[in-house]
Enzyme design. Structure first.
Site, PDB file in Angstrom:
ATOM      1  N   ASP A  24       0.681  -0.694  -0.128  1.00 43.02           N
ATOM      2  CA  ASP A  24       0.028  -0.132  -0.161  1.00 43.02           C
ATOM      3  C   ASP A  24       0.928   1.236  -0.346  1.00 43.02           C
ATOM      4  OD1 ASP A  24      -1.988  -1.661  -0.138  1.00 43.02           O
ATOM      5  OD2 ASP A  24      -2.774  -1.128   2.312  1.00 43.02           O
ATOM      6  N   LYS A 129      -6.460  -5.289  -2.892  1.00 46.42           N
ATOM      7  CA  LYS A 129      -6.938  -5.280  -1.843  1.00 46.42           C
ATOM      8  C   LYS A 129      -8.403  -4.591  -0.961  1.00 46.42           C
ATOM      9  CE  LYS A 129      -4.103  -4.338   1.368  1.00 46.42           C
ATOM     10  NZ  LYS A 129      -4.307  -3.652   2.253  1.00 46.42           N
ATOM     11  N   CYS A 162      -2.347  -3.147   7.561  1.00 46.98           N
ATOM     12  CA  CYS A 162      -2.448  -3.254   6.653  1.00 46.98           C
ATOM     13  C   CYS A 162      -0.813  -4.564   6.083  1.00 46.98           C
ATOM     14  CB  CYS A 162      -2.235  -2.400   5.273  1.00 46.98           C
ATOM     15  SG  CYS A 162      -3.693  -2.025   5.109  1.00 46.98           S
TER      16      CYS A 162
HETATM   17  C1  C5J Z   1      -3.383   0.789   5.459  1.00 42.76           C
HETATM   18  C2  C5J Z   1      -4.684   1.682   6.733  1.00 42.76           C
HETATM   19  N1  C5J Z   1      -2.437   1.080   4.605  1.00 42.76           N
HETATM   20  N2  C5J Z   1      -4.106   2.519   7.432  1.00 42.76           N
HETATM   21  N3  C5J Z   1      -4.757   1.193   5.906  1.00 42.76           N
HETATM   22  O1  C5J Z   1      -2.103   1.011   6.641  1.00 42.76           O
HETATM   23  O2  C5J Z   1      -5.802   2.120   7.341  1.00 42.76           O
END
Ligand code: C5J
Length: 220
Positions: A24, A129, A162
Site C-alpha cells: 500500500d 485488496k 495493513c
Molecule cells: C493501511 C490503513 N494500508 N492504515 N491502511 O495500513 O488504513
C-alpha cells in the site's frame, strides 16, 4: 539458503523462492489530501521510508526475484466496501468521497495509485485488496504459490495495520515472513515499535525483522 541477521534469530531465506511484498505505498496514505490525512494523520511521517522502499525494490529487481505490490482500494460502486468500514470514524471525508486526488481509496483514482518512487514495473504483480490483509478477497495466495514462493520479505505502510495484518495472514498460510523495519512506517511511532515487537516475540510468532542494510549485505 542465505542467512539474514534478524530478530529474534537469523532468517533463512531461499533465494529461489523469495518474493518482496510492498504493501500500500499509495498516494492516499503517503500524500497530503488522501485517505490517511482525512483520518487526521500526519502523512509526512510515511514519506521518510520512500527511498528505502525504492532501494529494496531495486535490490529485488537486480536479483530478478518476484515482487508483489498491493493497493488498498475499492470498486467504484463500493460493493466491496462494507458499511462498517466506510462509516467508521468521524472524518469529514470517507472512502468513496471526492478529495483533491479523486475519490478516496477507489480503484483507478489518482490517490489509489502507488507513489512514483515505488511504482510497479511491467511484469510485477499488483493486487487491489478491499481489506487490510492482502489475502482477504484477493488471488494473492494462488499468485504466490503459482510462482513457487515460500518466503516473503515485507515493506510498506502502515506497519501495524495493513503490513501486520498481511504478515499474520501470510504466516497462517505457512509463508516464512521477514519484515524490513526501515522500509515500513506508521503514523504512530509507538505502534510501529509495538507491532515489530509483537511480530518477533515468542520465538518469531508471526515472523522475523531485519533492517535494509542487513538484508542488502546478506544478499550481496
Ligand atoms: C493501511 C490503513 N494500508 N492504515 N491502511 O495500513 O488504513
Amino acid at each position: 539458503m542465505i542467512e539474514v541477521p534478524a530478530r529474534p534469530y537469523p532468517f533463512s531465506l531461499d533465494p529461489a523462492r523469495t518474493a518482496l511484498v510492498v504493501i500500500d505505498m499509495q498516494r492516499d496514505f503517503v500524500e497530503c489530501g488522501g485517505f490517511g490525512e482525512a483520518l487526521g494523520n500526519d502523512v509526512t511521517k510515511l514519506q521518510a521510508i520512500m527511498p528505502t522502499v525504492a532501494a529494496l525494490l531495486a535490490l529485488f529487481r537486480a536479483k530478478g526475484w518476484p515482487i508483489l505490490h498491493t493497493r488498498e482500494c475499492h470498486l467504484p460502486d463500493l460493493s466491496d466496501c462494507p458499511p462498517a468500514k466506510r462509516l467508521r470514524g468521524k472524518g469529514a471525508l470517507r472512502i468513496g468521497d471526492v478529495g483533491p486526488m479523486g475519490r478516496l481509496l477507489v480503484r483507478g483514482e489518482a490517490g489509489a495509485s502507488i507513489v512514483p518512487e515505488c511504482a510497479p514495473l511491467p511484469g510485477e504483480m499488483v493486487i487491489d485488496k478491499p481489506g487490510k490483509g492482502m489475502f482477504f478477497a484477493t488471488d494473492c495466495e494462488s499468485l504466490l504459490r503459482g510462482a513457487g514462493v515460500t518466503h516473503l520479505v515485507f515493506a510498506g505502510v502502515t506497519t501495524e495495520v495493513c503490513v501486520q495484518t498481511s504478515m499474520r495472514e501470510a504466516n497462517d498460510r505457512g509463508f516464512e515472513c521477514l519484515l524490513v523495519s526501515d522500509a515500513t512506517e506508521s503514523y504512530f511511532p509507538q505502534f510501529k515499535a509495538a507491532a515489530i515487537e509483537m511480530i518477533v516475540a515468542q520465538g518469531g510468532i508471526v515472523g522475523w525483522a531485519t533492517s535494509f542494510p542487513q538484508l542488502k549485505e546478506a544478499l550481496a
